[in-house]
Design a protein around this motif. Structure first.
Motif, PDB file in Angstrom:
ATOM      1  N   THR A   6       0.834  -1.204   0.000  1.00 15.02           N
ATOM      2  CA  THR A   6       0.000   0.000   0.000  1.00 15.02           C
ATOM      3  C   THR A   6       0.870   1.256   0.000  1.00 15.02           C
ATOM      4  O   THR A   6       0.583   2.225  -0.710  1.00 15.02           O
ATOM      5  N   ALA A  17       0.865   4.082  -2.893  1.00 11.22           N
ATOM      6  CA  ALA A  17       0.622   5.495  -2.569  1.00 11.22           C
ATOM      7  C   ALA A  17       1.779   6.367  -3.035  1.00 11.22           C
ATOM      8  O   ALA A  17       1.574   7.471  -3.549  1.00 11.22           O
ATOM      9  N   VAL A  22      -0.010   4.691   7.006  1.00  6.26           N
ATOM     10  CA  VAL A  22      -0.481   3.401   6.509  1.00  6.26           C
ATOM     11  C   VAL A  22      -0.798   2.488   7.696  1.00  6.26           C
ATOM     12  O   VAL A  22       0.018   2.331   8.611  1.00  6.26           O
ATOM     13  N   ILE A  53      -4.239   5.731   5.597  1.00  3.63           N
ATOM     14  CA  ILE A  53      -4.448   4.899   4.415  1.00  3.63           C
ATOM     15  C   ILE A  53      -4.513   3.442   4.861  1.00  3.63           C
ATOM     16  O   ILE A  53      -3.559   2.917   5.431  1.00  3.63           O
ATOM     17  N   CYS A 105      -4.553  -0.563   4.364  1.00  2.00           N
ATOM     18  CA  CYS A 105      -4.055  -1.533   3.386  1.00  2.00           C
ATOM     19  C   CYS A 105      -5.115  -2.582   3.050  1.00  2.00           C
ATOM     20  O   CYS A 105      -4.867  -3.473   2.244  1.00  2.00           O
ATOM     21  N   THR A 165      -5.945   1.586  -2.873  1.00  2.00           N
ATOM     22  CA  THR A 165      -5.215   2.783  -2.452  1.00  2.00           C
ATOM     23  C   THR A 165      -5.682   4.052  -3.149  1.00  2.00           C
ATOM     24  O   THR A 165      -5.894   5.085  -2.499  1.00  2.00           O
TER      25      THR A 165
END
Length: 313
Positions: free
Chosen positions: A112, A116, A228, A289, A291, A295
């Motif tokens: 992820t 990103a 993340v 964000i 996972c 994304t």
């Protein structure tokens, strides 16, 4: 989860994200009266002035900026406001340490973060700015200097894929928590002012020094942090046991025990609150964000919702 299904990512996969990056935006439009544009000048690429807005004439405005057609139509003096189109080099910092090699569904945090990073890099290049960055693992920090070219972004994708590929659950070494501060120190020594700095990590091993370095960067640059995370720790199952490892000794966690679940849940939520508090304390966005989700849609939504505004100089 099989390799290739969210465990590792290739250069080709990262390059393929270019199309998904086109509708992302790191600039949120805001009304701005440029008389108070700031104290410092940025390097110019020579593209001149960009029209920004129409507004009512104010005492002290240059009469040459009056838009006479709009003035005649509205019967009051209106001026055209322009802003200098300035170069803003960007540095994307992406974490590929062993602590990122975890994921309960869809993908590992490391994947992820890689996605990103490339979405950001492609969008920045599409905006016409130079882009480069740093990829850091547990024993290596790899730099790609900012350039305004697709080859530079593809080279950056290769560096990310290389460090991503060496992540293994049975690695002999543990996470190098000091690498986070080390790479931020390096970035702070490069980005003296007018850079866009995007830090993509789970911020494992963060310290007071981490906070100080982000503050130092944010004083004269635009800084965006992408935090993340895996939602597993926020919704633990009430039965079963799990075995966890940071690359060294393993530990078994009895999730069927309420006290164990409570302790893990409290740790995860307190850590998240601490990192999210930096958003208000330091004046920079700390955007989460997951996972467990795709994304690109997350990043698009977060950038649109963020109250962050590009620093104008």
């Amino acid at each position: 989860m099989a390799e290739g299904d969210g465990v590792h990512v290739s250069t080709e996969q990262l390059v393929a994200l270019e199309a998904k990056a086109r509708d992302l935006s790191f600039v949120q439009k805001a009304r701005s009266h440029q008389q108070l544009a700031g104290r410092m000048n940025s390097a110019m690429r020579g593209r001149g002035l960009t029209f920004e807005e129409l507004r009512n004439y104010l005492p002290g405005d240059d009469i040459r900026s009056i838009d006479w057609r709009v003035t005649a139509r509205t019967t009051r003096p209106v001026v055209r406001v322009y802003s200098e189109e300035k170069e803003r080099p960007a540095l994307v910092v992406v974490d590929q340490r062993i602590n990122m090699f975890f994921g309960s569904r869809r993908s590992m945090k490391s994947v992820t973060a890689a996605e990103a990073a490339m979405l950001c890099a492609w969008r920045i290049l599409g905006s016409g700015d130079r882009v480069g960055g740093f990829v850091f693992g547990d024993s290596e920090i790899s730099e790609v200097k900012p350039h305004r070219s697709r080859n530079a972004v593809i080279a950056f994708a290769g560096r990310i894929a290389k460090l991503n590929a060496v992540l293994r659950a049975d690695t002999a070494s543990g996470s190098a928590s000091g690498q986070l501060d080390a790479v931020l120190e390096t970035v702070a020594n490069i980005a003296h002012h007018d850079h866009l700095v995007v830090v993509i990590s789970d911020f494992d091993g963060h310290t007071g020094r981490t906070r100080d370095l982000l503050l130092r960067l944010s004083l004269r640059n635009d800084v965006v942090c992408l935090l993340v995370f895996d939602p597993f720790l926020l919704a633990l199952p009430a039965t079963g046991d799990i075995v966890v490892s940071g690359g060294g000794p393993q530990a078994e966690l009895a999730l069927r025990t309420a006290s164990v679940r409570t302790a893990i849940d409290a740790f995860a939520r307190n850590r998240g609150r601490e990192l999210r508090a930096w958003q208000s304390e330091l004046g920079l966005p700390m955007l989460p964000i997951s996972c467990a989700e795709e994304t690109a849609p997350q990043l698009r939504r977060l950038l649109e919702q963020s109250a962050w505004r590009q620093r104008r100089r």
